[in-house]
Write a protein that holds these residues in place. Structure first.
Motif, short mmCIF file in Angstrom:
data_model
loop_
_atom_site.label_atom_id
_atom_site.label_comp_id
_atom_site.label_asym_id
_atom_site.label_seq_id
_atom_site.Cartn_x
_atom_site.Cartn_y
_atom_site.Cartn_z
N GLY A 134 0.82 -1.25 -0.18
CA GLY A 134 0.01 0.16 -0.12
C GLY A 134 0.86 1.32 -0.08
N ALA A 135 0.18 2.42 -0.25
CA ALA A 135 0.90 3.84 -0.35
C ALA A 135 1.51 4.05 0.92
N ASN A 136 1.28 3.54 2.12
CA ASN A 136 1.85 3.83 3.28
C ASN A 136 2.18 2.77 4.32
N GLY A 137 2.30 1.65 3.41
CA GLY A 137 2.74 0.10 3.97
C GLY A 137 1.49 0.09 5.10
N GLU A 138 0.36 0.22 4.66
CA GLU A 138 -0.74 -0.12 5.68
C GLU A 138 -1.46 -1.32 5.56
N LEU A 139 -0.89 -2.01 4.42
CA LEU A 139 -1.44 -3.43 4.14
C LEU A 139 -0.42 -4.46 4.59
N PRO A 140 -0.99 -5.82 5.01
CA PRO A 140 0.03 -6.72 5.46
C PRO A 140 0.69 -7.10 4.00
N PRO A 141 2.11 -7.53 4.27
CA PRO A 141 2.86 -8.10 3.21
C PRO A 141 2.48 -9.29 2.42
N ASN A 142 1.49 -10.04 2.94
CA ASN A 142 1.03 -11.12 1.85
C ASN A 142 -0.32 -11.48 2.61
N ASN A 143 -1.14 -12.59 1.82
CA ASN A 143 -2.20 -12.87 2.02
C ASN A 143 -2.62 -14.16 3.26
N TRP A 144 -1.31 -14.20 4.00
CA TRP A 144 -1.38 -15.38 5.00
C TRP A 144 -2.34 -14.99 6.15
N GLN A 145 -2.84 -16.14 6.88
CA GLN A 145 -3.91 -15.88 7.86
C GLN A 145 -3.32 -16.83 8.93
N SER A 146 -3.78 -16.38 10.32
CA SER A 146 -3.22 -17.20 11.50
C SER A 146 -4.05 -18.35 11.65
N ILE A 147 -3.28 -19.58 11.99
CA ILE A 147 -3.79 -20.79 12.33
C ILE A 147 -5.22 -20.66 13.22
N PHE A 148 -5.12 -19.42 14.24
CA PHE A 148 -5.89 -19.16 15.27
C PHE A 148 -6.88 -18.26 15.09
N GLY A 149 -7.10 -17.98 13.61
CA GLY A 149 -8.08 -16.82 12.99
C GLY A 149 -7.43 -15.65 12.98
N GLY A 150 -7.89 -14.71 11.87
CA GLY A 150 -7.17 -13.48 11.64
C GLY A 150 -6.09 -13.44 10.95
N PRO A 151 -5.53 -12.25 10.74
CA PRO A 151 -4.42 -11.99 9.98
C PRO A 151 -3.12 -12.54 10.58
N ALA A 152 -2.18 -13.26 9.87
CA ALA A 152 -0.87 -13.65 10.19
C ALA A 152 0.22 -12.75 10.55
#
Length: 566
Positions: A145-163
């Protein structure tokens, strides 16, 4: 092939781990020595005699290291110190000495995929600048994103939510993101950094020098990530692999870039070289890899000694599926000179005394737990099947793992209210996924007036026991013919006497039909009737059976197992 004889190893020279019965202790829930409601090492030491009489060969301890306990000890802040809630390093020395005096080996859980965010390494990384040596211990990346506001990739946590979680830099600005395949309090280590391997060499040596007999390695398939951390292409919101059994090895590695990457085998071999500096030690991988030919790559002669057989653990409860998995396991592990492992329950899944009482189409995914809206398990059917399944498993050649409490027939404590639940999965999914607390409730030792049934003397308990746990208390089963505890004792006694862990195995098709399974191991016939109709028992001496009134040439009822000396 189904009637072939498989020689798993020479009885006289087999390494201990090839045929051992290994009992998993979840320290906070086994026995509480100081009455604070959390199990501890002194409590375990006091109860070791009961495990000796059960007949096990070794204990595997889930983590007891210093930890903030955000994930029940799998978030480690110091790999060389016992957490104060469990005791001291000196308490462990006492436990180890007593276990050795009883002939019980000790395996400890090592967690090399991630640390706690309170570990000194991660705290140093937070204080350091991007690109620093300290941040190189973990996976720190700039965001998209323009200001680094998005995670580096699409991986998600085993426990739910972003990794991924974003940090605030020392100057107060929003900064880089760090990877955590589990909770945000569990940052993943960067195994591309040679310093990590150096650190773990010394961690392993520390415990080996103390005298432990080996390690169970947590998330063994996830330590190394694909270079560049690309997006996953086989992916869902819970970071679970969909079926990849039809993909080639290369296709699977590309599609799921956080599991089973080629570089992880170099890390394994490094571990193995350290283990081999010491006599008679072993390590077991928690490697969730399928199908079995893929899993067998983890137990080649210079890698792990054994790996958990999750395909067996999660098999459908029906003859054809089990027969295929057992055959494939013995064949595929045998190709690389390893013995198979067998397991039905552990701290991450629904206890099999409950799981086997749930209709297959309603069985939750491993780790998700039983939701209040799920169909209620059939407790009686589950226990009946669990006893039959365990009796089938313990006759197989190879190593068997037991989870604390299964020898009592303990069911899943699925009735736990949300206010008691502590598994990160529950919080990170807002209760949509119940998590693993139901299999982690403290054990009932003595049916008494306290709420904890002999877990301690105060009645305190970090998770409350459901009302039905009282009837499963160990003292109510000790010496009682037909009890689940006495069944386990007899199974382990006969297994040892006939050398079944290192025996000669073949399927006995002459004794089975589409609703039964039968095999012969070292002259012992093991027959399980999956039902619905009763079957006639072959002639021979009954060694052990789950059916109390069974006699030779009588009828074996549905969901029952018998061992017969031919």
């Amino acid at each position: 092939m189904t009637n072939a004889t498989f020689l798993t190893q020479n009885n006289e020279q087999a390494e201990w781990w090839r045929s051992a019965v290994i009992y998993q202790i979840y320290p906070r829930s086994f026995a509480d020595g100081n009455g604070d409601g959390i199990g501890d090492l002194p409590g375990i030491t006091e109860k070791l005699d009961s495990l000796a009489t059960l007949g096990i060969d070794a204990i595997w301890f889930s983590p007891f290291f210093k930890s903030p306990q955000k994930d029940a000890g799998y978030d480690i802040s110091d790999y060389r110190q016992i957490d104060p809630i469990f005791g001291t390093n000196e308490d462990f020395d006492v436990l180890l000495a007593k276990a050795k005096s009883l002939g019980i080996r000790i395996i400890v859980d090592i967690v090399p995929n991630h640390t706690s965010d309170q570990h000194a390494w991660f705290q140093a990384a937070l204080a350091a600048a991007p690109g620093s040596i300290e941040r190189g211990y973990y996976h720190f990346k700039d965001g998209k994103g323009a200001n680094g506001e998005l995670p580096p990739n699409n991986w998600q946590s085993i426990f739910g939510g972003p990794a991924w979680s974003r940090i605030t830099e020392a100057d107060g600005s929003l900064g880089q993101w760090y990877l955590h395949l589990f909770d945000s309090s569990q940052p993943d280590l960067n195994w591309e950094n040679p310093a990590i391997a150096d650190e773990f060499d010394e961690i392993l040596r520390f415990w080996l020098k103390k005298g432990v007999d080996g390690f169970r390695v947590d998330v063994a398939h996830g330590m190394v990530k694909r270079a560049g951390l690309p997006d996953a292409t086989i992916y869902d919101e819970n970071l679970r692999e969909r079926s990849i059994s039809n993909l080639t090895m290369d296709e699977a590695e590309l599609a799921v870039p956080y599991w089973g990457q080629p570089g992880v085998h170099d890390a394994i071999r490094r571990f193995r070289r350290v283990i081999d500096e010491f006599d008679d030690r072993a390590m077991c991988a928690e490697a969730s890899m399928s199908p079995l030919p893929r899993l067998a790559m983890w137990v080649r002669p210079d890698e792990y000694h054994q790996s958990f057989n999750f395909d067996y653990m999660h098999s459908a409860y029906e003859p054809a599926a089990i027969k295929k998995i057992v055959t494939d396991s013995i064949v595929e592990y045998g190709k690389v000179g390893a013995s198979s492992t067998w397991v039905l329950s552990n701290h991450d899944g629904i206890r099999h005394a409950t799981r086997l009482g749930i209709a297959p189409e309603n069985t939750p995914r491993p780790g998700d737990g039983i939701h209040p809206t799920d169909p209620m398990p059939d407790e009686a059917l589950g226990l009946r099947r669990a006893r039959a399944a365990t009796s089938f498993m313990l006759g197989l050649p190879g190593s068997s793992y037991l989870y604390q409490g299964e020898e009592l027939g303990l069911p899943e404590a699925w009735q736990l209210e949300g206010k008691y639940r502590q598994d990160p999965t529950y919080a990170r999914t807002n209760g949509e996924r119940i998590g693993r607390d139901g299999c982690r409730v403290p054990l009932p030792w003595v049916a008494d007036a306290t709420a904890s049934n002999g877990f301690n003397t105060t009645g305190e308990s970090w998770l409350p026991q459901p009302a039905n746990y009282r009837v499963f208390a160990r003292n109510l089963q000790e010496g009682v013919a037909g009890s689940t505890l006495e069944l386990y004792k007899r199974l382990l006694k006969e297994r040892r006497q006939f050398g079944l862990g290192s025996g000669q195995f073949r399927w006995a098709d002459e004794y089975q039909d589409k609703n039964t399974l039968a095999y012969i191991n070292n002259g012992v016939l093991v027959l399980t009737n999956f039902g619905p109709e009763a079957v006639v028992v072959p002639a021979g001496e009954i060694l052990v059976t789950t059916q109390h009134d069974l006699s030779i040439e009588g009828e074996l009822e549905h969901d029952q197992t018998v061992w017969i000396k031919l």
